[in-house]
Design a protein around this motif. Structure first.
Motif, PDB file in Angstrom:
ATOM      1  N   LEU A  67      78.965  -5.950 -47.031  1.00 32.17           N
ATOM      2  CA  LEU A  67      78.897  -6.016 -48.606  1.00 32.17           C
ATOM      3  C   LEU A  67      78.869  -4.764 -49.270  1.00 32.17           C
ATOM      4  O   LEU A  67      79.249  -4.644 -50.619  1.00 32.17           O
ATOM      5  N   GLY A  68      78.931  -3.641 -48.861  1.00 30.65           N
ATOM      6  CA  GLY A  68      78.856  -2.429 -49.303  1.00 30.65           C
ATOM      7  C   GLY A  68      77.472  -2.222 -50.268  1.00 30.65           C
ATOM      8  O   GLY A  68      77.506  -1.526 -51.462  1.00 30.65           O
ATOM      9  N   ILE A  69      76.504  -2.603 -49.910  1.00 34.00           N
ATOM     10  CA  ILE A  69      75.303  -2.686 -50.531  1.00 34.00           C
ATOM     11  C   ILE A  69      74.021  -1.796 -49.684  1.00 34.00           C
ATOM     12  O   ILE A  69      74.238  -1.406 -48.423  1.00 34.00           O
ATOM     13  N   ARG A  70      72.773  -1.325 -50.353  1.00 31.53           N
ATOM     14  CA  ARG A  70      71.776  -1.011 -49.786  1.00 31.53           C
ATOM     15  C   ARG A  70      70.638  -2.064 -49.874  1.00 31.53           C
ATOM     16  O   ARG A  70      70.473  -2.353 -51.148  1.00 31.53           O
ATOM     17  N   ALA A  71      70.000  -2.360 -48.522  1.00 34.79           N
ATOM     18  CA  ALA A  71      68.862  -3.235 -48.943  1.00 34.79           C
ATOM     19  C   ALA A  71      68.000  -2.885 -49.772  1.00 34.79           C
ATOM     20  O   ALA A  71      67.439  -3.613 -50.502  1.00 34.79           O
ATOM     21  N   ALA A  72      67.353  -1.431 -49.757  1.00 30.50           N
ATOM     22  CA  ALA A  72      66.472  -0.877 -50.743  1.00 30.50           C
ATOM     23  C   ALA A  72      66.928  -1.294 -52.148  1.00 30.50           C
ATOM     24  O   ALA A  72      66.047  -1.382 -52.805  1.00 30.50           O
ATOM     25  N   ASP A  73      68.102  -1.412 -52.416  1.00 34.57           N
ATOM     26  CA  ASP A  73      68.395  -1.692 -53.990  1.00 34.57           C
ATOM     27  C   ASP A  73      68.607  -2.989 -54.276  1.00 34.57           C
ATOM     28  O   ASP A  73      68.609  -3.468 -55.525  1.00 34.57           O
ATOM     29  N   VAL A  74      68.722  -4.138 -53.190  1.00 30.03           N
ATOM     30  CA  VAL A  74      68.463  -5.615 -53.730  1.00 30.03           C
ATOM     31  C   VAL A  74      67.607  -6.436 -53.263  1.00 30.03           C
ATOM     32  O   VAL A  74      67.266  -7.403 -53.935  1.00 30.03           O
ATOM     33  N   VAL A  75      66.778  -5.916 -52.288  1.00 31.46           N
ATOM     34  CA  VAL A  75      65.752  -6.607 -51.919  1.00 31.46           C
ATOM     35  C   VAL A  75      64.697  -6.769 -52.996  1.00 31.46           C
ATOM     36  O   VAL A  75      64.355  -5.778 -53.382  1.00 31.46           O
TER      37      VAL A  75
END
Length: 244
Positions: free
Chosen positions: A35-43
């Motif tokens: 998805l091109g995301i960082r877990a730290a940014d979305v969790v």
């Protein structure tokens, strides 16, 4: 918990858990990559706040509520769909993602409290399928031209049947029938391509089983005769039909 996290982190498919309120509880490493995301940014954040856009086949943007995860959360039914999204990053690359979303329901409750979703990047697979469809369509159309010429020439020769010996007429008739058979196969290929693209639907009808068998035998009779074998079709006492 450490073992659970280790298993989820090494899965090739992206895994995410989203609550009924749309808050991301978990996103593994593959979800980050796909998805091109960082877990730290979305969790801990709501999915509506994700920098993620979806589009339909024609390029029109879809509302996030159309995402299979949201549908699973609101209907309580598992969803399996493929969506076109824009991967985050400098390139803004559009990728096809196959999404499986399953609602999670606590004992004694009816509404899902969360949904677990898996993501697979199927961009390359769709590209190969599209190339395959284009190849089938191109080859089929290219085959039509020589087959039409062959059938036309055979029809002209057979029209002058009185001047031909019986064996010549038999061989020419066999060639004409097989040219027609090849033409039907080409049409079948084109039909399959249209059906897979959604441009045409299968039409079922009652078919004469005896005629189907006779046509199949005629198609292989030349091979049988070359091997010194004779084929005979025995008609059933009563006509039989198959739904096909």
């Amino acid at each position: 918990e450490a073992r659970h996290e280790a298993v989820v982190s090494v899965l090739g498919e992206g895994i995410a858990i989203i609550t009924r309120d749309g808050v991301v509880e978990l996103a593994n490493a593959s979800a980050e990559r796909i998805l091109g995301i960082r877990a730290a940014d979305v969790v801990g954040r709501r999915v509506l706040d994700w920098p993620w856009r979806m589009f339909d086949e024609d390029g029109g943007e879809l509302p996030r509520e159309a995402h299979p995860v949201f549908v699973a959360l609101h209907t309580g039914r598992a969803q399996d769909d493929t969506v076109l999204g824009v991967r985050r990053g400098d390139t803004g690359q559009r990728i096809w993602v196959a999404v499986n979303a399953h609602p999670l329901v606590r004992p004694g409750e009816t509404r899902p409290h969360a949904a677990v979703a898996s993501f697979r990047d199927v961009t390359e697979r769709r590209r190969v399928e599209r190339l395959k469809d284009q190849l089938i369509a191109t080859v089929s159309h290219e085959l039509r031209t020589p087959l039409t010429a062959i059938r036309g020439a055979l029809d002209l020769v057979l029209a002058d049947g009185a001047a031909r010996a019986e064996r010549e007429r038999m061989l020419l008739g066999m060639a004409a029938r097989n040219a027609e058979r090849l033409n039907r196969l080409v049409n079948d290929l084109l039909d399959v391509e249209r059906i897979e693209s959604g441009a045409e639907m299968l039409r079922q009808a009652a078919c004469d089983a005896g005629a189907l068998v006779a046509a199949a035998v005629d198609g292989v009779r030349p091979v049988a005769e070359q091997a010194g074998r004779r084929l005979r079709v025995e008609s059933a006492p009563a006509p039989a039909q198959v739904w096909a």
